[in-house]
Design a protein around this motif. Sequence first.
Motif, PDB file in Angstrom:
ATOM      1  N   ASP A 111       0.822  -1.216   0.000  1.00 33.64           N
ATOM      2  CA  ASP A 111       0.000   0.000   0.000  1.00 33.64           C
ATOM      3  C   ASP A 111       0.856   1.265   0.000  1.00 33.64           C
ATOM      4  OD1 ASP A 111      -2.300  -1.469  -0.086  1.00 33.64           O
ATOM      5  OD2 ASP A 111      -2.709  -1.345   2.066  1.00 33.64           O
ATOM      6  N   ASN A 112       1.971   1.226   0.726  1.00 34.24           N
ATOM      7  CA  ASN A 112       2.867   2.385   0.712  1.00 34.24           C
ATOM      8  C   ASN A 112       3.413   2.614  -0.691  1.00 34.24           C
ATOM      9  OD1 ASN A 112       4.922   4.382   2.064  1.00 34.24           O
ATOM     10  ND2 ASN A 112       6.162   2.992   0.840  1.00 34.24           N
ATOM     11  N   ASN A 113       3.895   1.565  -1.323  1.00 42.39           N
ATOM     12  CA  ASN A 113       4.493   1.720  -2.644  1.00 42.39           C
ATOM     13  C   ASN A 113       3.466   2.059  -3.712  1.00 42.39           C
ATOM     14  OD1 ASN A 113       6.983   1.159  -1.524  1.00 42.39           O
ATOM     15  ND2 ASN A 113       6.939  -1.017  -2.032  1.00 42.39           N
ATOM     16  N   LEU A 114       2.227   1.670  -3.464  1.00 38.43           N
ATOM     17  CA  LEU A 114       1.160   1.991  -4.410  1.00 38.43           C
ATOM     18  C   LEU A 114       0.886   3.503  -4.463  1.00 38.43           C
ATOM     19  CD1 LEU A 114      -0.770   0.505  -6.354  1.00 38.43           C
ATOM     20  CD2 LEU A 114      -2.477   0.516  -4.522  1.00 38.43           C
ATOM     21  N   LYS A 115       1.285   4.221  -3.421  1.00 37.60           N
ATOM     22  CA  LYS A 115       1.092   5.679  -3.392  1.00 37.60           C
ATOM     23  C   LYS A 115       1.791   6.341  -4.577  1.00 37.60           C
ATOM     24  CE  LYS A 115       0.803   5.902   1.668  1.00 37.60           C
ATOM     25  NZ  LYS A 115       1.502   6.369   2.914  1.00 37.60           N
ATOM     26  N   LEU A 116       2.970   5.832  -4.932  1.00 37.50           N
ATOM     27  CA  LEU A 116       3.699   6.382  -6.075  1.00 37.50           C
ATOM     28  C   LEU A 116       2.900   6.185  -7.356  1.00 37.50           C
ATOM     29  CD1 LEU A 116       6.210   7.546  -7.472  1.00 37.50           C
ATOM     30  CD2 LEU A 116       7.154   5.229  -7.521  1.00 37.50           C
ATOM     31  N   VAL A 117       2.340   4.995  -7.519  1.00 34.72           N
ATOM     32  CA  VAL A 117       1.571   4.692  -8.719  1.00 34.72           C
ATOM     33  C   VAL A 117       0.358   5.616  -8.825  1.00 34.72           C
ATOM     34  CG1 VAL A 117       0.299   2.909  -9.965  1.00 34.72           C
ATOM     35  CG2 VAL A 117       2.324   2.295  -8.637  1.00 34.72           C
ATOM     36  N   LYS A 118      -0.293   5.850  -7.707  1.00 37.59           N
ATOM     37  CA  LYS A 118      -1.473   6.727  -7.715  1.00 37.59           C
ATOM     38  C   LYS A 118      -1.120   8.148  -8.124  1.00 37.59           C
ATOM     39  CE  LYS A 118      -4.067   4.016  -4.293  1.00 37.59           C
ATOM     40  NZ  LYS A 118      -4.606   3.974  -2.916  1.00 37.59           N
ATOM     41  N   GLU A 119       0.041   8.603  -7.683  1.00 35.33           N
ATOM     42  CA  GLU A 119       0.494   9.945  -8.074  1.00 35.33           C
ATOM     43  C   GLU A 119       0.790   9.997  -9.573  1.00 35.33           C
ATOM     44  OE1 GLU A 119       0.711  12.619  -6.282  1.00 35.33           O
ATOM     45  OE2 GLU A 119       1.154  12.159  -4.178  1.00 35.33           O
ATOM     46  N   VAL A 120       1.415   8.946 -10.080  1.00 29.71           N
ATOM     47  CA  VAL A 120       1.727   8.884 -11.512  1.00 29.71           C
ATOM     48  C   VAL A 120       0.436   8.783 -12.320  1.00 29.71           C
ATOM     49  CG1 VAL A 120       2.858   7.533 -13.319  1.00 29.71           C
ATOM     50  CG2 VAL A 120       3.999   7.865 -11.121  1.00 29.71           C
ATOM     51  N   GLU A 121      -0.523   8.032 -11.815  1.00 27.90           N
ATOM     52  CA  GLU A 121      -1.816   7.911 -12.500  1.00 27.90           C
ATOM     53  C   GLU A 121      -2.519   9.259 -12.586  1.00 27.90           C
ATOM     54  OE1 GLU A 121      -3.477   3.405 -11.751  1.00 27.90           O
ATOM     55  OE2 GLU A 121      -3.643   4.832 -10.099  1.00 27.90           O
ATOM     56  N   LYS A 162       8.668  16.537  -7.230  1.00 25.95           N
ATOM     57  CA  LYS A 162       8.012  16.664  -5.923  1.00 25.95           C
ATOM     58  C   LYS A 162       7.486  15.308  -5.447  1.00 25.95           C
ATOM     59  CE  LYS A 162       6.577  21.517  -6.354  1.00 25.95           C
ATOM     60  NZ  LYS A 162       5.428  22.461  -6.464  1.00 25.95           N
ATOM     61  N   ILE A 163       6.964  14.534  -6.385  1.00 27.81           N
ATOM     62  CA  ILE A 163       6.471  13.199  -6.039  1.00 27.81           C
ATOM     63  C   ILE A 163       7.611  12.345  -5.498  1.00 27.81           C
ATOM     64  CG2 ILE A 163       5.546  11.043  -6.982  1.00 27.81           C
ATOM     65  CD1 ILE A 163       3.981  12.745  -9.016  1.00 27.81           C
ATOM     66  N   LEU A 164       8.730  12.373  -6.192  1.00 27.49           N
ATOM     67  CA  LEU A 164       9.875  11.557  -5.787  1.00 27.49           C
ATOM     68  C   LEU A 164      10.471  12.027  -4.460  1.00 27.49           C
ATOM     69  CD1 LEU A 164      11.673  11.028  -9.223  1.00 27.49           C
ATOM     70  CD2 LEU A 164      10.172   9.450  -7.999  1.00 27.49           C
ATOM     71  N   GLU A 165      10.464  13.330  -4.241  1.00 23.27           N
ATOM     72  CA  GLU A 165      11.003  13.876  -2.993  1.00 23.27           C
ATOM     73  C   GLU A 165      10.155  13.479  -1.791  1.00 23.27           C
ATOM     74  OE1 GLU A 165      11.231  18.055  -3.570  1.00 23.27           O
ATOM     75  OE2 GLU A 165      12.838  17.939  -5.074  1.00 23.27           O
ATOM     76  N   SER A 166       8.853  13.340  -2.007  1.00 28.35           N
ATOM     77  CA  SER A 166       7.947  13.050  -0.888  1.00 28.35           C
ATOM     78  C   SER A 166       7.684  11.561  -0.688  1.00 28.35           C
ATOM     79  CB  SER A 166       6.605  13.759  -1.109  1.00 28.35           C
ATOM     80  OG  SER A 166       5.959  13.272  -2.282  1.00 28.35           O
ATOM     81  N   PHE A 167       8.200  10.750  -1.622  1.00 32.43           N
ATOM     82  CA  PHE A 167       7.919   9.316  -1.572  1.00 32.43           C
ATOM     83  C   PHE A 167       9.178   8.520  -1.264  1.00 32.43           C
ATOM     84  CE2 PHE A 167       7.955   5.208  -3.789  1.00 32.43           C
ATOM     85  CZ  PHE A 167       6.868   4.591  -3.178  1.00 32.43           C
ATOM     86  N   THR A 168       9.053   7.558  -0.368  1.00 32.37           N
ATOM     87  CA  THR A 168      10.163   6.650  -0.067  1.00 32.37           C
ATOM     88  C   THR A 168       9.705   5.225  -0.331  1.00 32.37           C
ATOM     89  OG1 THR A 168      11.032   8.114   1.661  1.00 32.37           O
ATOM     90  CG2 THR A 168      11.767   5.817   1.690  1.00 32.37           C
TER      91      THR A 168
END
Length: 330
Positions: free
Chosen positions: A237-247, A308-314
């Motif tokens: 679920d944490n890693n899915l946050k990146l996908v949602k931002e890209v979507e 910004k997405i990459l900076e806020s996502f780990t």
Amino acid sequence: MVQLVGKEVGNIGYGLMGLTWRKNPPSQDQSLKALKAALTHGCRFWNGGELYGTAERNSLHLLNEYFTKYPEDAEKVVLSIKGGLVPGTFRVDGSKEGVRRSIDECLSVLDGKKTLDLFECARVDKNVPIEETIEAIAEYVKAGKLGGISLSEVSAKSIRRAAKVHKIAAVEVELSLWSTEILENGVAQVCAELDIPIIAYSPLGRGFLTGQIKSYDDIPDDSESKHWPRFQPDVFDNNLKLVKEVEELASKKGCTPAQIAIGWILSISGKNGLPKILPIPGATTEERIAENTKPVSLNEEDLATIDKILESFTVQGDRYPPHAMALVDE
């Protein structure tokens, strides 16, 4: 436009792993159609492996079949093959004997239907000086049996050591929106310094960045990803946050998440001190190949959004399971 061994290969290549390295690989007919589609859509660089499958059926056998059917395509394709493992195992063998066996086997299976443009050991043998490995491969270049030498999953230090022995034509490493390590660990920097193009494998995060995987249960049972750290239920679920931002960005741009992911790699290629970067998405259907070869153009605002997405996502979880991470050159 990326050049490899003196040949222009375009901006996007094609990864062959999924055509032969899975429990239920595509049929020969589907695989041949996929290869033809890749070339039709401008993917002139193909990346396969002696290890992608079994000793009886891997990338080399499929390539032999393809170039037997389409001999006119042999000169259009720049082919890179990974090897350097003990047959039937995942044990690295970068010794001179091991390298010679691997290259000779690749050439034997290709049977003259296609030249071997690039060869690379899939991993660095930590028990053999990389200089010795490169010297062995260089013998084939000097003999005219091989176009050039590539490296795979190497550290910046190893790239420098290898380049002192022989010209390195390319470096293949993982790069995607959720695997940006090479931008920070010196690999991209040394490649830029030495004018070595980067071959970016898994630019779609092993399918995760396509947006097709919404839950752990969506991962096919025969997929290796099912057992890999970044896909496990406790971090999914944490890693899915990146996908949602890209979507979300893809929705605004009127494209797919995959086209954003590949477009991002192309947008940083050769910019801001980085070397040329050639993404090699793998796909098994003509439809998906067509999608992957039509990346979206990203403007400065889009790139700022991605930053910004990459900076806020780990991202959570290693790229590989422990036994495979142990083979990564650091």
